[in-house]
Design a protein around this motif. Structure first.
Motif, short mmCIF file in Angstrom:
data_model
loop_
_atom_site.label_atom_id
_atom_site.label_comp_id
_atom_site.label_asym_id
_atom_site.label_seq_id
_atom_site.Cartn_x
_atom_site.Cartn_y
_atom_site.Cartn_z
N LEU A 1 4.30 -6.54 8.76
CA LEU A 1 4.01 -6.08 10.32
C LEU A 1 2.85 -6.39 10.60
CD1 LEU A 1 6.54 -3.15 10.45
CD2 LEU A 1 6.83 -5.58 10.88
N ASP A 2 1.61 -6.46 9.56
CA ASP A 2 0.41 -6.54 10.02
C ASP A 2 -0.31 -7.51 9.51
OD1 ASP A 2 0.56 -4.09 11.37
OD2 ASP A 2 0.82 -2.94 9.43
N GLY A 3 0.34 -8.48 8.82
CA GLY A 3 -0.26 -9.69 8.29
C GLY A 3 0.33 -10.68 7.85
N ASP A 4 -0.12 -11.73 6.74
CA ASP A 4 0.76 -12.90 6.77
C ASP A 4 1.51 -12.23 5.32
OD1 ASP A 4 -0.48 -14.43 8.36
OD2 ASP A 4 -2.24 -15.15 6.89
N GLU A 5 2.63 -13.25 5.13
CA GLU A 5 3.51 -13.08 4.20
C GLU A 5 2.77 -13.27 2.97
OE1 GLU A 5 7.77 -14.71 2.45
OE2 GLU A 5 7.07 -15.03 4.51
N PRO A 6 2.83 -12.46 1.89
CA PRO A 6 2.12 -12.76 0.79
C PRO A 6 2.63 -13.57 -0.32
CG PRO A 6 3.39 -10.48 0.37
CD PRO A 6 3.51 -11.03 1.96
N MET A 7 1.94 -14.05 -1.31
CA MET A 7 2.76 -14.92 -2.22
C MET A 7 3.86 -14.34 -3.26
SD MET A 7 -0.31 -17.59 -3.38
CE MET A 7 0.92 -18.42 -4.53
N SER A 8 4.56 -14.68 -3.57
CA SER A 8 5.53 -14.03 -4.54
C SER A 8 4.89 -13.68 -6.01
CB SER A 8 6.79 -14.76 -4.75
OG SER A 8 7.79 -14.35 -5.62
N ILE A 9 5.49 -12.71 -6.39
CA ILE A 9 5.16 -12.51 -8.02
C ILE A 9 5.58 -13.63 -8.94
CG2 ILE A 9 5.91 -11.15 -10.16
CD1 ILE A 9 5.59 -8.68 -8.24
N ALA A 10 6.64 -14.30 -8.62
CA ALA A 10 6.95 -15.58 -9.37
C ALA A 10 6.01 -16.46 -9.22
CB ALA A 10 8.41 -15.87 -8.73
N ASP A 11 5.20 -16.73 -8.13
CA ASP A 11 4.24 -17.83 -7.79
C ASP A 11 2.84 -17.32 -8.51
OD1 ASP A 11 5.90 -19.36 -6.42
OD2 ASP A 11 5.41 -18.57 -4.61
N LEU A 12 2.78 -16.01 -8.75
CA LEU A 12 1.41 -15.63 -9.42
C LEU A 12 1.36 -15.41 -10.82
CD1 LEU A 12 0.68 -13.01 -6.53
CD2 LEU A 12 -0.28 -15.14 -6.99
N TYR A 13 2.41 -15.32 -11.47
CA TYR A 13 2.30 -14.99 -12.90
C TYR A 13 3.34 -15.97 -13.76
CZ TYR A 13 3.05 -12.03 -17.04
OH TYR A 13 3.06 -11.64 -18.60
N GLU A 14 2.87 -16.41 -14.88
CA GLU A 14 3.90 -17.26 -15.58
C GLU A 14 5.23 -16.63 -16.15
OE1 GLU A 14 0.38 -15.96 -18.14
OE2 GLU A 14 0.92 -16.94 -16.20
N LYS A 15 5.13 -15.58 -16.53
CA LYS A 15 6.39 -14.84 -16.70
C LYS A 15 6.79 -13.63 -15.48
CE LYS A 15 7.17 -13.46 -20.89
NZ LYS A 15 6.88 -12.79 -22.19
N GLY A 16 6.44 -14.11 -14.12
CA GLY A 16 7.06 -13.57 -13.22
C GLY A 16 8.36 -13.73 -12.77
N ILE A 17 9.24 -12.78 -12.31
CA ILE A 17 10.60 -13.03 -11.88
C ILE A 17 10.80 -12.28 -10.57
CG2 ILE A 17 13.08 -12.83 -12.35
CD1 ILE A 17 12.42 -13.07 -15.58
N ALA A 18 11.29 -13.21 -9.60
CA ALA A 18 11.72 -12.51 -8.23
C ALA A 18 13.10 -12.31 -7.70
CB ALA A 18 10.77 -13.27 -7.25
N ARG B 1 8.24 -3.75 14.64
CA ARG B 1 6.88 -3.28 15.22
C ARG B 1 7.50 -2.38 16.46
NH1 ARG B 1 4.84 -9.39 14.87
NH2 ARG B 1 3.76 -9.17 12.88
N GLU B 2 8.24 -2.49 17.25
CA GLU B 2 8.73 -1.87 18.42
C GLU B 2 9.05 -0.55 17.98
OE1 GLU B 2 11.27 -3.99 21.02
OE2 GLU B 2 9.82 -5.45 21.58
N ASN B 3 9.98 -0.71 16.95
CA ASN B 3 10.81 0.83 16.49
C ASN B 3 9.52 1.52 15.69
OD1 ASN B 3 12.95 0.40 17.73
ND2 ASN B 3 14.18 -0.56 15.89
N ARG B 4 8.69 0.86 14.83
CA ARG B 4 7.42 1.58 14.22
C ARG B 4 6.67 2.33 15.31
NH1 ARG B 4 3.02 -1.18 10.56
NH2 ARG B 4 2.40 -2.10 12.59
N ALA B 5 6.20 1.80 16.43
CA ALA B 5 5.58 2.30 17.43
C ALA B 5 6.37 3.58 17.88
CB ALA B 5 5.17 1.45 18.48
N LEU B 6 7.68 3.51 18.21
CA LEU B 6 8.50 4.31 18.78
C LEU B 6 8.43 5.82 17.62
CD1 LEU B 6 12.18 3.87 20.14
CD2 LEU B 6 11.58 5.79 18.56
N LEU B 7 8.64 5.26 16.48
CA LEU B 7 8.50 6.47 15.40
C LEU B 7 7.31 6.77 15.29
CD1 LEU B 7 10.05 8.22 13.22
CD2 LEU B 7 9.38 6.19 11.78
#
Length: 369
Positions: free
Chosen positions: A194-211, A279-285
């Motif tokens: 909600l406050d930034g870009d979509e991060p890279m997957s663990i599967a993309d960052l580590y050779e034994k990463g599984i998503a 985002r709208e509902n987070r602001a409401l809460l």
């Protein structure tokens, strides 16, 4: 084999379809087919043969999923019935009795429960609420031994909506790499940041990463029951052997729709809708909590839920049941995560539903000192 009741899922399965105000869901209010598909695409559903497809997922769908990751092919993907089956296959294929796994909590405790049932030694490392649910890297380092097979994290986190900062994620990957263990990320909320870009997957960052991921949460399509595993080809092939013993294949209709919605522009449009709602509902809460000082929380950074602490002389399970019985509002008690004194509130619902549910929660709390 002894297996613990999965209390989170049992509460939802018993009550989520019986209450007027369901705030227990962690996803986003789902689409109808009419909202989602064009007339031409709806007509295309009539041409699909309702037979068995590829047991590891339709080729075109696996290729569409692989394109979400870096340098992946369809052979490094298996399609499953929701991310829950993906998690089940991961543990079944990777973990043997006597292995150790480290589960970062709070977490969706499916992997925790299934690993215990098959005889693994499950260790937990808790996120630190005093610092906005930060990772405790020193504790994780201390827990890993030469018997550790897997470290698993829900990222973005269920139930807190927390995200690791880049240094924390790098530190977690460094621990896994130095000890040569698998690192699993349950990434079903990925794309709902909600406050930034979509991060890279663990599967993309580590050779034994599984998503593991799917269409249920950030993509607001839980009824399709499309999930997947992405990782090294050999490990993905091992999960396929177990899938032959479980669901065999996923729905041909769901796979057709899944391929359509994972086209880049369509996926981004769906995620944009989700983020607008959240985002709208987070602001409401947030506004509601400011008006109800017995509640507090760290605003979620992703996902369709908020983990709210409360001050009252009643346990979270008893509070959740009384709220449902007296006010018709379903929330999840923190007890299902091993954390009393919290409630998980879904913020992906229609605004009017969330407003009405919160109003009733505020009224209900007045009876507790």
């Amino acid at each position: 084999m002894q297996i613990e009741e999965f209390s989170l899922e049992r509460i939802q399965s018993l009550y989520e379809n019986t209450v007027p105000y369901n705030l227990s869901d962690s996803g986003v209010h789902p689409y109808t087919l009419k909202e989602l598909l064009t007339g031409e695409e709806l007509a295309g559903l009539q041409e699909i043969q309702l037979g068995y497809g590829w047991t590891n997922g339709a080729v075109e769908l696996r290729q569409a999923i692989a394109a979400l990751y870096r340098d992946r092919t369809g052979d490094e993907v298996i399609v499953t019935n929701g991310s829950a089956e993906a998690n089940f296959l991961l543990v079944s294929s990777l973990i043997d009795p006597g292995d150790e796994i480290v589960v970062i909590t709070p977490n969706y405790l499916q992997i925790h429960g299934w690993a215990m049932a098959i005889g693994a030694n499950v260790k937990t490392s808790a996120l630190r609420p005093e610092n906005g649910w930060e990772l405790d890297l020193d504790q994780i380092e201390d827990l890993v031994t030469d018997k550790t097979r897997l470290i698993t994290i829900c990222h973005p986190n269920n139930p807190t909506g927390a995200l690791l900062n880049p240094d924390q994620l790098d530190g977690l990957i460094d621990i896994a790499r130095r000890h040569d263990v698998y690192l699993h990320g349950d990434e079903v909320y990925k794309g709902s940041e909600l406050d930034g870009d979509e991060p890279m997957s663990i599967a993309d960052l580590y050779e034994k990463g599984i998503a593991t991921s799917g269409l249920s949460k950030a993509m607001a399509l839980p009824g399709l029951r499309i999930g997947w595993l992405v990782g090294p080809a050999a490990e993905i092939y091992d999960t396929w052997r177990y899938k032959d013993y479980t669901s065999i294949t996923t729905s041909a209709l769901s796979e057709y729709i899944g391929q359509l919605v994972l086209a880049p522009k369509r996926r981004q449009a769906i995620l944009s809708r989700s983020k607008t709602i959240l985002r709208e509902n987070r602001a409401l809460l947030t506004d509601w909590i400011h008006q109800h000082p017995r509640f507090s929380f760290f605003p979620p950074k992703a996902g369709g839920m908020a983990f709210v602490s409360y001050r009252a002389n009643i346990g979270s399970t008893a509070l959740a049941h009384s709220l449902r019985e007296e006010k018709g509002v379903l929330v999840l008690p923190g007890d299902v995560y091993g954390l009393d004194g919290y409630l998980r509130l879904g913020i992906g619902e229609r605004k009017a539903q969330l407003e009405a549910g919160l109003e009733r929660l505020g009224e209900h709390m007045q009876q507790f000192s």
